[in-house]
Scaffold this motif. Structure first.
Motif, PDB file in Angstrom:
ATOM      1  N   PRO A   1     -10.315  12.968 -39.106  1.00 38.93           N
ATOM      2  CA  PRO A   1      -9.138  12.432 -38.390  1.00 38.93           C
ATOM      3  C   PRO A   1      -8.644  11.113 -38.964  1.00 38.93           C
ATOM      4  CG  PRO A   1     -11.124  11.790 -37.251  1.00 38.93           C
ATOM      5  CD  PRO A   1     -11.566  12.667 -38.390  1.00 38.93           C
ATOM      6  N   LEU A   2      -7.456  10.735 -38.546  1.00 40.94           N
ATOM      7  CA  LEU A   2      -6.979   9.363 -38.707  1.00 40.94           C
ATOM      8  C   LEU A   2      -7.649   8.532 -37.628  1.00 40.94           C
ATOM      9  CD1 LEU A   2      -4.671   7.315 -39.822  1.00 40.94           C
ATOM     10  CD2 LEU A   2      -3.518   7.940 -37.683  1.00 40.94           C
TER      11      LEU A   2
ATOM     12  N   CYS B   1      -0.206  10.081 -38.846  1.00 36.65           N
ATOM     13  CA  CYS B   1      -0.863  11.397 -38.937  1.00 36.65           C
ATOM     14  C   CYS B   1      -0.108  12.298 -39.916  1.00 36.65           C
ATOM     15  CB  CYS B   1      -0.935  12.051 -37.559  1.00 36.65           C
ATOM     16  SG  CYS B   1      -2.208  11.362 -36.471  1.00 36.65           S
TER      17      CYS B   1
ATOM     18  N   TYR C   1      -0.620  11.061 -43.607  1.00 33.72           N
ATOM     19  CA  TYR C   1      -1.937  11.295 -44.204  1.00 33.72           C
ATOM     20  C   TYR C   1      -2.440  12.716 -43.981  1.00 33.72           C
ATOM     21  CZ  TYR C   1      -1.786   6.405 -45.247  1.00 33.72           C
ATOM     22  OH  TYR C   1      -1.387   5.181 -45.763  1.00 33.72           O
TER      23      TYR C   1
ATOM     24  N   THR D   1      -3.126  14.746 -41.404  1.00 34.60           N
ATOM     25  CA  THR D   1      -4.183  15.122 -40.472  1.00 34.60           C
ATOM     26  C   THR D   1      -3.582  15.492 -39.124  1.00 34.60           C
ATOM     27  OG1 THR D   1      -6.191  14.390 -39.339  1.00 34.60           O
ATOM     28  CG2 THR D   1      -4.538  12.709 -39.790  1.00 34.60           C
ATOM     29  N   SER D   2      -4.190  16.453 -38.467  1.00 36.62           N
ATOM     30  CA  SER D   2      -3.715  16.875 -37.149  1.00 36.62           C
ATOM     31  C   SER D   2      -4.593  16.321 -36.037  1.00 36.62           C
ATOM     32  CB  SER D   2      -3.716  18.408 -37.063  1.00 36.62           C
ATOM     33  OG  SER D   2      -5.030  18.917 -37.283  1.00 36.62           O
TER      34      SER D   2
ATOM     35  N   ALA E   1      -6.695  12.661 -34.431  1.00 40.62           N
ATOM     36  CA  ALA E   1      -6.665  11.201 -34.489  1.00 40.62           C
ATOM     37  C   ALA E   1      -7.519  10.584 -33.386  1.00 40.62           C
ATOM     38  CB  ALA E   1      -5.226  10.686 -34.368  1.00 40.62           C
TER      39      ALA E   1
ATOM     40  N   TYR F   1      -7.533   6.734 -31.316  1.00 42.07           N
ATOM     41  CA  TYR F   1      -6.832   5.473 -31.133  1.00 42.07           C
ATOM     42  C   TYR F   1      -7.503   4.653 -30.043  1.00 42.07           C
ATOM     43  CZ  TYR F   1      -3.405   1.851 -30.581  1.00 42.07           C
ATOM     44  OH  TYR F   1      -2.811   0.611 -30.541  1.00 42.07           O
TER      45      TYR F   1
ATOM     46  N   TRP G   1      -7.630  14.993 -29.346  1.00 44.87           N
ATOM     47  CA  TRP G   1      -7.709  13.637 -29.873  1.00 44.87           C
ATOM     48  C   TRP G   1      -8.574  12.793 -28.934  1.00 44.87           C
ATOM     49  CZ3 TRP G   1      -2.309  11.728 -31.936  1.00 44.87           C
ATOM     50  CH2 TRP G   1      -1.826  12.646 -32.864  1.00 44.87           C
TER      51      TRP G   1
END
Length: 253
Positions: free
Chosen positions: A23-24, A188, A191, A193-194, A196, A198, A216
């Motif tokens: 992930p991000l 997202c 970069y 990616t699906s 993340a 936060y 997420w």
């Protein structure tokens, strides 16, 4: 539903599953990566937290999405993130702030200049960040008096200008300007990616929490708030180090 502790069983399981998706990882700065301090110029990411983030950034994209300007926050990190977004989402480190946002704030900027002597007398200060303006009163001897002076300044806002309260700060923003939720979605896509993660600690982090897709992981740093849209919480900023360790362990690092 009340949010759950990120370092509890459900939280660590969610983090472990998320990390399998490359992930991000995105973080607010003040109060999230860096402890809140009386003097904002003294804010820094603790050495061990920076070290953990440096390791993670070698494996997955790591972003900082902050209310500060990009140039302000960069030297406070102690590691090189993949990407920095400043001004609550309105300033990208590669693309810069939207010129239209900066221009819309011009009338308020001129009004704030006229109020600066009054604000200074009550211990408040104006920070012009280009794409947003922050009015700080953390150092005010009498916060009630300081907030009254700030409210007077804010009593006549130009068209298109809005305010958002924070922790001993009032943020002056442009209606419709990119927020942290927009920044998270944009990163997202950038970069590829699906998934993340936060984490943030203040009102302006809620757009990112609301934007989160199923699966997420989002975390509010600080006392648990049932009205927050974050899925999990950390009791305090000091717990961030352990959360990063869980992420690294899930990656086999």
């Amino acid at each position: 539903m009340p949010v759950r502790h990120l370092l509890g069983r459900d939280g660590t399981q969610a983090l472990t599953q998320l990390m399998q998706q490359q992930p991000l990882l995105a973080f607010d700065f003040d109060g999230t990566l860096a402890p809140i301090v009386m003097h904002p110029d003294e804010a820094r990411v603790p050495v061990e937290v920076a070290r953990q983030l440096e390791h993670l950034a070698r494996r997955v994209p790591v972003a900082v999405i902050t209310g500060r300007q990009v140039l302000d926050v960069r030297h406070r990190l102690g590691f090189a993130p993949t990407h920095i977004v400043g001004n609550h989402g309105a300033e990208d480190e590669f693309d810069g702030p939207d010129p239209g946002v900066v221009l819309t704030l011009k009338p308020f900027r001129e009004r704030a200049d006229r109020f600066e002597p009054l604000l200074s007398r009550v211990g408040a200060s104006i920070e012009d960040k280009g794409a947003s303006i922050a009015i700080h009163y953390r150092l005010a001897a009498n916060p009630v008096e300081a907030r009254a002076a700030i409210d007077e300044l804010l009593s006549d806002l130009p068209a298109g200008v809005i305010t958002e309260p924070g922790k001993r700060v009032v943020n002056v923003l442009v209606a419709g300007a990119p927020d942290k939720g927009d920044a998270l979605a944009r990163l997202c896509a950038r970069y590829g990616t699906s998934a993340a993660f936060y984490a943030g600690d203040d009102t302006n982090d809620e757009p990112a929490f609301r934007r989160a897709a199923p699966g997420w992981v989002t975390a509010r740093v600080g006392p648990r708030l049932d009205h927050s849209h974050a899925g999990f919480f950390l009791q305090e900023q000091a717990e961030m180090d352990e959360a990063l360790r869980v992420m690294r362990q899930a990656l086999g690092d």
